[in-house]
Write a protein that holds these residues in place. Structure first.
Motif, PDB file in Angstrom:
ATOM      1  N   TYR A  39      -1.461   3.793  -4.496  1.00 49.29           N
ATOM      2  CA  TYR A  39      -1.966   2.630  -3.747  1.00 49.29           C
ATOM      3  C   TYR A  39      -2.765   1.706  -4.673  1.00 49.29           C
ATOM      4  O   TYR A  39      -2.589   0.479  -4.651  1.00 49.29           O
ATOM      5  CB  TYR A  39      -2.823   3.105  -2.580  1.00 49.29           C
ATOM      6  N   THR A  42      -0.121   0.074  -7.211  1.00 54.30           N
ATOM      7  CA  THR A  42       0.899  -0.842  -6.691  1.00 54.30           C
ATOM      8  C   THR A  42       0.378  -1.816  -5.652  1.00 54.30           C
ATOM      9  O   THR A  42       0.982  -2.863  -5.422  1.00 54.30           O
ATOM     10  CB  THR A  42       2.056  -0.042  -6.065  1.00 54.30           C
ATOM     11  N   LYS A  44       0.495  -1.272  -2.572  1.00 56.06           N
ATOM     12  CA  LYS A  44       1.324  -1.146  -1.368  1.00 56.06           C
ATOM     13  C   LYS A  44       0.574  -0.413  -0.262  1.00 56.06           C
ATOM     14  O   LYS A  44       0.051   0.680  -0.464  1.00 56.06           O
ATOM     15  CB  LYS A  44       2.627  -0.418  -1.700  1.00 56.06           C
ATOM     16  N   LYS A  45       0.559  -1.050   0.894  1.00 55.51           N
ATOM     17  CA  LYS A  45      -0.177  -0.512   2.032  1.00 55.51           C
ATOM     18  C   LYS A  45       0.335   0.865   2.451  1.00 55.51           C
ATOM     19  O   LYS A  45      -0.423   1.679   3.002  1.00 55.51           O
ATOM     20  CB  LYS A  45      -0.047  -1.489   3.200  1.00 55.51           C
ATOM     21  N   ALA A  46       1.615   1.136   2.208  1.00 55.17           N
ATOM     22  CA  ALA A  46       2.207   2.414   2.616  1.00 55.17           C
ATOM     23  C   ALA A  46       1.441   3.591   2.038  1.00 55.17           C
ATOM     24  O   ALA A  46       1.192   4.588   2.728  1.00 55.17           O
ATOM     25  CB  ALA A  46       3.666   2.484   2.178  1.00 55.17           C
ATOM     26  N   TYR A  47       1.029   3.505   0.786  1.00 56.24           N
ATOM     27  CA  TYR A  47       0.349   4.627   0.146  1.00 56.24           C
ATOM     28  C   TYR A  47      -1.071   4.807   0.675  1.00 56.24           C
ATOM     29  O   TYR A  47      -1.578   5.935   0.745  1.00 56.24           O
ATOM     30  CB  TYR A  47       0.351   4.436  -1.364  1.00 56.24           C
ATOM     31  N   LYS A 219       9.085   7.553   1.241  1.00 64.71           N
ATOM     32  CA  LYS A 219       8.188   7.495   0.085  1.00 64.71           C
ATOM     33  C   LYS A 219       7.426   8.809  -0.077  1.00 64.71           C
ATOM     34  O   LYS A 219       7.340   9.362  -1.173  1.00 64.71           O
ATOM     35  CB  LYS A 219       7.213   6.330   0.249  1.00 64.71           C
ATOM     36  N   TYR A 450       4.419  -4.357   4.125  1.00 64.82           N
ATOM     37  CA  TYR A 450       3.580  -3.789   3.072  1.00 64.82           C
ATOM     38  C   TYR A 450       4.296  -2.687   2.285  1.00 64.82           C
ATOM     39  O   TYR A 450       3.721  -2.072   1.402  1.00 64.82           O
ATOM     40  CB  TYR A 450       2.312  -3.193   3.685  1.00 64.82           C
ATOM     41  N   THR A 451       5.548  -2.380   2.633  1.00 64.62           N
ATOM     42  CA  THR A 451       6.214  -1.260   1.997  1.00 64.62           C
ATOM     43  C   THR A 451       6.952  -1.656   0.734  1.00 64.62           C
ATOM     44  O   THR A 451       7.400  -0.817   0.005  1.00 64.62           O
ATOM     45  CB  THR A 451       7.217  -0.600   2.973  1.00 64.62           C
TER      46      THR A 451
END
Length: 451
Positions: A39, A42, A44-47, A219, A450-451
């Protein structure tokens, strides 16, 4: 029922139940470090969502683990007073180090980890995640050091005689780095990493089968699969190194693990089998001279069997040690094959199209836990009749003042309380899993940005 047997059953039950949770805490801690690190790297909100989700399950696991571990300290004093006196100086040193290096680190950062979102910077929170993870690993270090000292004592001398004898530390670092501690610490860490990785794989395989949280689950699944593959392969080396140590330092245990009785002859390596202690024979499938080759790189090299030792100094439950050891090996090999095949499908781009494989991964969360348990059973039962190898027998270590009825009553009480805690754990984790990492119902397209 025999007081010694009841005391052993009670301690085996409490420690086996407790050991469900620390490996999960260590393994989930590693995955949280991976997710939060990705997170920060990157953006990225996913993490971040994955870190927050697994933090909730980590917190439940950590809490139950602490609650179930406290009782064992009291059992040492009540049921194993002679043992406690004998190893008090050794265990005191190790547990003091655990409190200083492990609990101190965990308690410093746990509050920030749990409640620091939006209160501290992302980097500070990430440092806290690393701190809690390292604290859990250090905690395992000192527990395994204490247990390894029982297997291969070093850095001590004996003061007193008979039931008043006790071991005193003469060289702290020799005690810490006793002949088996490093191999066993690494092996325990790897088992914990697999327990956490396969729980993550199980949950996200379940989501993928249900068609829920698909992108984020892909992921998480890939990251956990990478960890599981590397760790399962590395266990081949740590397991072999541990077995070499057992061959050198505890030859009777090695003989029990492979059902080898001949005092001095080449030993077979069994893939599966059944040991008859009366006839001293093993019925099963094995590689002739395989154990001799693994230990000495020579199929004809002699291995000391159980008959080479006094009958009162070798395990009596040879078949149980044999079975537990081979179950651990079988699970380890299965996990290697499963993860390598999954990685091959990942490379081919068809990983998530194999529904049958995802179903296997859903159930796979049980396998590292079973392997961890039976591995410890093999190690501890294979050490018998010694509680401190070569020095103090289990039959001499328990408290003479405690009656069998008292132990039986407390065992039943622990069984009831621990069952309630286990059901509470399952209910809480299941509730978190069913809720999911985020609420798809609000706006399912919002997350995809966000992915």
């Amino acid at each position: 029922m025999d007081t010694e047997l009841l005391a052993r059953i009670q301690f085996a039950f409490t420690i086996a139940f407790h050991y469900i949770y620390p490996p999960l805490s260590i393994g989930l801690g590693l995955l949280m470090v991976v997710f939060e690190g990705l997170y920060l790297k990157t953006g990225k909100k996913a993490y971040e969502i994955l870190t927050r989700f697994w933090l909730k399950i980590f917190a439940i696991t950590f809490g139950i683990g602490v609650a179930t571990g406290i009782i064992m300290e009291f059992e040492f004093g009540t049921n194993w007073s002679v043992y406690s006196r004998y190893v008090g100086d050794i265990f005191g040193s190790a547990l003091a180090a655990e409190g200083l290096f492990a609990f101190g680190l965990e308690s410093t950062f746990l509050g920030i980890l749990l409640f620091g979102w939006n209160r501290v910077s992302p980097k500070v929170h990430f440092i806290s995640t690393i701190g809690v993870f390292l604290g859990s690993m250090f905690s395992a270090v000192w527990i395994v050091v204490a247990n390894s000292w029982q297997q291969t004592p070093a850095g001590y001398h004996i003061v007193g005689e008979g039931l008043n004898a006790r071991a005193e530390v003469t060289d702290f670092w020799a005690m810490v780095f006793n002949p088996s501690s490093v191999d066993r610490i690494i092996h325990v860490w790897q088992g914990a990493f697999l327990a956490g990785a396969f729980l993550v794989l199980s949950v996200h395989a379940y989501y993928l089968l249900k068609g829920k949280y698909v992108e984020i689950s892909k992921k998480a699944f890939k990251m956990a699969l990478a960890v599981a593959t590397l760790v399962s392969l590395s266990q081949l080396f740590s397991g072999h190194s541990s077995a070499d140590g057992v061959a050198k330092n505890q030859p009777a245990k090695l003989a029990a693990m492979e059902g080898h009785y001949n005092a001095s002859s080449a030993a077979d390596l069994y893939l599966l089998g059944w040991v008859d202690n009366e006839s001293q024979e093993v019925t099963g499938i094995g590689i002739p001279g395989g154990l001799s080759f693994l230990v000495h790189q020579d199929f004809e090299a002699p291995i000391s069997g159980l008959n080479a030792f006094p009958k009162n100094e070798v395990p009596t439950q040879v078949n149980a040690v044999f079975q537990f050891y081979h179950i651990m090996i079988a699970i380890g090999m299965f996990l290697i094959g499963l993860t390598l095949y999954a990685c091959y499908l990942w490379w081919r781009g068809t990983l998530f199209k194999k529904k049958w494989l995802l179903r296997i991964f859903v159930l796979s969360a049980l396998l590292p836990q079973i392997a961890n348990q039976v591995g410890w059973f093999a190690a501890e039962m294979g050490r018998q009749p010694w509680v401190v190898y070569g020095h103090l027998k289990t039959s001499d270590a328990f408290s003479q003042e405690v009656s069998s009825n008292q132990i039986l009553f407390s065992l039943i009480l622990f069984l009831v309380v621990y069952s309630i805690l286990f059901l509470l754990f399952l209910y809480s984790v299941n509730k978190k899993i069913k809720h999911g990492p985020y609420d798809e119902a609000d706006n399912p397209n919002e997350f995809l940005k966000y992915t």
